[in-house]
Scaffold this active site. Structure first.
Site, PDB file in Angstrom:
ATOM      1  N   GLU A   1      17.924  20.025 -46.138  1.00 29.36           N
ATOM      2  CA  GLU A   1      18.127  18.857 -47.008  1.00 29.36           C
ATOM      3  C   GLU A   1      16.768  18.352 -47.502  1.00 29.36           C
ATOM      4  OE1 GLU A   1      19.593  17.201 -49.050  1.00 29.36           O
ATOM      5  OE2 GLU A   1      20.967  15.739 -48.168  1.00 29.36           O
ATOM      6  N   ASP A   2      16.754  17.729 -48.659  1.00 29.25           N
ATOM      7  CA  ASP A   2      15.490  17.216 -49.189  1.00 29.25           C
ATOM      8  C   ASP A   2      15.053  15.937 -48.484  1.00 29.25           C
ATOM      9  OD1 ASP A   2      17.573  15.729 -50.257  1.00 29.25           O
ATOM     10  OD2 ASP A   2      16.892  15.854 -52.335  1.00 29.25           O
TER      11      ASP A   2
ATOM     12  N   PHE B   1      10.789   5.199 -53.326  1.00 27.78           N
ATOM     13  CA  PHE B   1      11.544   6.228 -54.029  1.00 27.78           C
ATOM     14  C   PHE B   1      10.585   7.334 -54.441  1.00 27.78           C
ATOM     15  CE2 PHE B   1      13.980   8.359 -57.273  1.00 27.78           C
ATOM     16  CZ  PHE B   1      15.232   8.410 -56.688  1.00 27.78           C
TER      17      PHE B   1
ATOM     18  N   ASP C   1      18.066   9.547 -45.988  1.00 21.11           N
ATOM     19  CA  ASP C   1      17.860   8.185 -46.468  1.00 21.11           C
ATOM     20  C   ASP C   1      18.819   7.241 -45.725  1.00 21.11           C
ATOM     21  OD1 ASP C   1      16.707   6.288 -48.344  1.00 21.11           O
ATOM     22  OD2 ASP C   1      18.499   6.475 -49.553  1.00 21.11           O
TER      23      ASP C   1
ATOM     24  N   ARG D   1      12.318  17.309 -60.775  1.00 20.60           N
ATOM     25  CA  ARG D   1      12.566  18.233 -59.663  1.00 20.60           C
ATOM     26  C   ARG D   1      11.563  19.376 -59.628  1.00 20.60           C
ATOM     27  NH1 ARG D   1      17.605  17.093 -57.440  1.00 20.60           N
ATOM     28  NH2 ARG D   1      19.243  16.407 -58.850  1.00 20.60           N
TER      29      ARG D   1
HETATM   30  P1  IMP Z   1      21.603   9.441 -48.072  1.00 21.58           P
HETATM   31  O1  IMP Z   1      23.036   9.875 -48.106  1.00 21.58           O
HETATM   32  O2  IMP Z   1      21.446   8.010 -48.438  1.00 21.58           O
HETATM   33  O3  IMP Z   1      20.894   9.777 -46.775  1.00 21.58           O
HETATM   34  O4  IMP Z   1      20.886  10.126 -49.272  1.00 21.58           O
HETATM   35  C1  IMP Z   1      20.475  11.409 -49.264  1.00 21.58           C
HETATM   36  C2  IMP Z   1      20.334  11.872 -50.679  1.00 21.58           C
HETATM   37  O5  IMP Z   1      19.923  10.822 -51.545  1.00 21.58           O
HETATM   38  C3  IMP Z   1      19.269  12.925 -50.768  1.00 21.58           C
HETATM   39  O6  IMP Z   1      19.830  14.195 -50.627  1.00 21.58           O
HETATM   40  C4  IMP Z   1      18.698  12.685 -52.147  1.00 21.58           C
HETATM   41  O7  IMP Z   1      19.397  13.453 -53.095  1.00 21.58           O
HETATM   42  C5  IMP Z   1      18.938  11.245 -52.448  1.00 21.58           C
HETATM   43  N1  IMP Z   1      17.711  10.429 -52.236  1.00 21.58           N
HETATM   44  C6  IMP Z   1      17.457   9.552 -51.239  1.00 21.58           C
HETATM   45  N2  IMP Z   1      16.248   9.002 -51.345  1.00 21.58           N
HETATM   46  C7  IMP Z   1      15.689   9.552 -52.444  1.00 21.58           C
HETATM   47  C8  IMP Z   1      14.392   9.408 -53.084  1.00 21.58           C
HETATM   48  O8  IMP Z   1      13.502   8.672 -52.652  1.00 21.58           O
HETATM   49  N3  IMP Z   1      14.199  10.168 -54.197  1.00 21.58           N
HETATM   50  C9  IMP Z   1      15.144  11.009 -54.704  1.00 21.58           C
HETATM   51  N4  IMP Z   1      16.342  11.199 -54.127  1.00 21.58           N
HETATM   52  C10 IMP Z   1      16.617  10.462 -53.011  1.00 21.58           C
HETATM   53 MG    MG Z   2      20.148  15.340 -52.725  1.00 25.46          MG
END
Ligand code: IMP
Ligand code: MG
Length: 172
Positions: free
Chosen positions: A96-97, A149, A100, A162
């Protein structure tokens, strides 16, 4: 690159960290062939770079997960592509990238567990622990970062940036 962006993680630092993660993962999976399951689109570079840095054999798959609009987590997570991949009995390593709020990985882990993998672990390039809403810890983390962000190296703002080879803090 847009104006409101400042470098956070340089390409050389990314490369070193990914190489170290690849070695750690290869050690942990010795004697097994992990299925690197990249989460599109954000993990496209990491999945490819990890696979190429791994000293041992791997298989590669991709799924799609979406939760974001612009710079906001929408709270609902859509996962697609799992049905096309044989998960049962595999040693699955989700790539995963960024971790969050934790919603995406919680939803994803639940769906994957339902397919009865031999093992399930998660590798995330970035972690923003201060943003967590749904508790989740990755087994492998590249970098822990503050609540900012970020874009680049797969991460987007509304599908832009990207392709950047390094990571920037972005202020929309
Ligand atoms: P979560 O479900 O809130 O943990 O979000 C995870 C997803 O949100 C990641 O796979 C990203 O695609 C996106 N995301 C969360 N933070 C960022 C950020 O700082 N920049 C870009 N994408 C983000
Ligand atoms: Mg993502």
């Amino acid at each position: 690159m847009a104006l409101n962006a400042k470098p956070l993680i340089a390409q050389s630092i990314l490369r070193e960290r990914v190489a170290a993660l690849a070695e750690e993962i290869a050690r942990d999976y010795e004697g097994r062939v992990p299925l690197l399951l990249g989460v599109l689109k954000g993990a496209l570079h990491l999945t490819s770079d990890l696979a190429r840095a791994m000293p041992g054999p791997v298989e590669i798959g991709f799924i799609r997960a979406r939760s974001y609009e612009g710079a906001e987590s929408t709270g609902s997570v859509t996962v697609s592509g799992i049905d096309a991949i044989e998960i049962h009995g595999r040693h699955v390593l989700v790539v995963e990238d960024i971790l969050d709020t934790g919603r995406t990985l919680n939803a994803l882990a639940q769906q994957l567990q339902a397919q009865d993998p031999a093992s399930l672990r998660v590798c995330t390039l970035l972690d923003k622990p201060s943003r967590r809403i749904a508790p989740f810890e990755a087994h492998y983390t590249g970098f822990t970062i503050p609540d900012q962000f970020v874009v680049g190296y797969g991460l987007d703002y509304n599908e832009r940036y990207r392709e950047l080879p390094e990571i920037y803090v972005y202020e929309p």
